[in-house]
Design a protein around this motif. Structure first.
Motif, PDB file in Angstrom:
ATOM      1  N   ARG A 163       0.835  -1.213   0.000  1.00 50.04           N
ATOM      2  CA  ARG A 163       0.000   0.000   0.000  1.00 50.04           C
ATOM      3  C   ARG A 163       0.870   1.263   0.000  1.00 50.04           C
ATOM      4  O   ARG A 163       0.631   2.203  -0.765  1.00 50.04           O
ATOM      5  CB  ARG A 163      -0.909   0.009   1.232  1.00 50.04           C
ATOM      6  CG  ARG A 163      -2.088  -0.960   1.160  1.00 50.04           C
ATOM      7  CD  ARG A 163      -2.791  -1.036   2.510  1.00 50.04           C
ATOM      8  NE  ARG A 163      -3.988  -1.841   2.458  1.00 50.04           N
ATOM      9  CZ  ARG A 163      -5.215  -1.367   2.237  1.00 50.04           C
ATOM     10  NH1 ARG A 163      -5.389  -0.060   2.062  1.00 50.04           N
ATOM     11  NH2 ARG A 163      -6.265  -2.162   2.210  1.00 50.04           N
ATOM     12  N   ILE A 214      -5.191  -3.636  -6.649  1.00 49.02           N
ATOM     13  CA  ILE A 214      -5.351  -2.440  -5.816  1.00 49.02           C
ATOM     14  C   ILE A 214      -6.421  -1.526  -6.412  1.00 49.02           C
ATOM     15  O   ILE A 214      -6.355  -1.165  -7.589  1.00 49.02           O
ATOM     16  CB  ILE A 214      -4.024  -1.667  -5.700  1.00 49.02           C
ATOM     17  CG1 ILE A 214      -2.935  -2.571  -5.095  1.00 49.02           C
ATOM     18  CG2 ILE A 214      -4.201  -0.404  -4.851  1.00 49.02           C
ATOM     19  CD1 ILE A 214      -1.557  -1.947  -5.077  1.00 49.02           C
ATOM     20  N   ALA A 233      -6.940  -3.619  -1.194  1.00 45.64           N
ATOM     21  CA  ALA A 233      -5.713  -4.232  -1.728  1.00 45.64           C
ATOM     22  C   ALA A 233      -5.742  -5.705  -1.342  1.00 45.64           C
ATOM     23  O   ALA A 233      -5.903  -6.046  -0.172  1.00 45.64           O
ATOM     24  CB  ALA A 233      -4.474  -3.550  -1.165  1.00 45.64           C
TER      25      ALA A 233
END
Length: 234
Positions: free
Chosen positions: A109, A181, A163
């Motif tokens: 992330r 994502i 995600a």
């Protein structure tokens, strides 16, 4: 009896009286006497209590099987046991015992946001540290073309909605993980006259990407690098 005999007798009687007086004093216990000392014990020897206090209690060691089961528990909570994804993540964990899906996704992330913003800003230095050589060359070429046209990108990263790991595999010492994502981004591209030519400067856009990260499990470097990108269009 002569005077000399009398003096001798006097001193004899006085000596006897002094002897008995000293004996009565020296032989009496007052309760403050020190215990007899063992001459064969070193002066700096520690008392038994101190020796006992210094003892260490050794806990039973966890065997390798138990530790492996604990690591796999985190994977089982992430991907159902028996599924291909679970098996591939377990194989990856065996190659790299420090790997956990949760920590990897946290890093992915952060890397995603850094890469997206570095590309918009033309920050090649940051990109070089996060991308494989092949992916970096592609990003660098796109940035160069944009700069040649005098264009600039203004972006605001809103956040990541989701995600998830979709695929994982280990080839030799190289581990690869593919992540889908879904993010929100405000992005607008302007030409050299500062005219908007692409994107939207106010509205949030939904972006769906499929990125693949890789690292050598034998390396001391814990960082993963982006090795492939793909955009999903709804």
């Amino acid at each position: 009896m002569s005077s000399n005999d009398f003096i001798t007798l006097f001193f004899l009687v006085a000596a006897v009286l002094i002897f008995f007086q000293l004996r009565s004093v020296l032989g009496r216990r007052t309760g403050n006497e020190k215990p007899p000392r063992d001459l064969y014990t070193p002066r700096d020897a520690a008392p038994a209590e101190a020796a006992d206090a210094g003892k260490v209690v050794t806990l039973p060691r966890r065997d390798a099987t138990t530790e492996e089961e604990d690591r796999f528990a985190a994977i089982d909570a992430f991907a159902a046991p028996g599924t291909p994804l679970n098996e591939s993540l377990r194989a990856l964990n065996k190659a790299d015992p420090a790997f956990t899906p949760k920590e990897f996704l946290n890093g992915a992330r952060m890397a995603y946001e850094m890469i997206v913003m570095a590309y918009a800003d033309g920050d090649r230095k940051t990109l070089k540290n996060l991308l494989s050589r092949e992916v970096y060359d592609g990003f660098d070429a796109a940035i160069g073309e944009r700069e040649a046209r005098g264009e600039k990108v203004k972006s605001t990263f809103v956040g990541i909605d989701k995600a998830e790991i979709t695929h994982a595999e280990t080839k030799g010492s190289e581990a690869q993980i593919t992540v889908r994502i879904a993010s929100q981004l405000i992005s607008a591209t302007y030409d050299k006259a500062d005219v908007l030519i692409e994107g939207d400067a106010e509205n949030v856009a939904e972006v769906n990407d499929v990125w693949t990260f890789a690292r050598d499990t034998r390396s001391r470097d814990p960082n993963w690098k982006l090795v492939a990108t793909e955009s999903e269009h709804e």
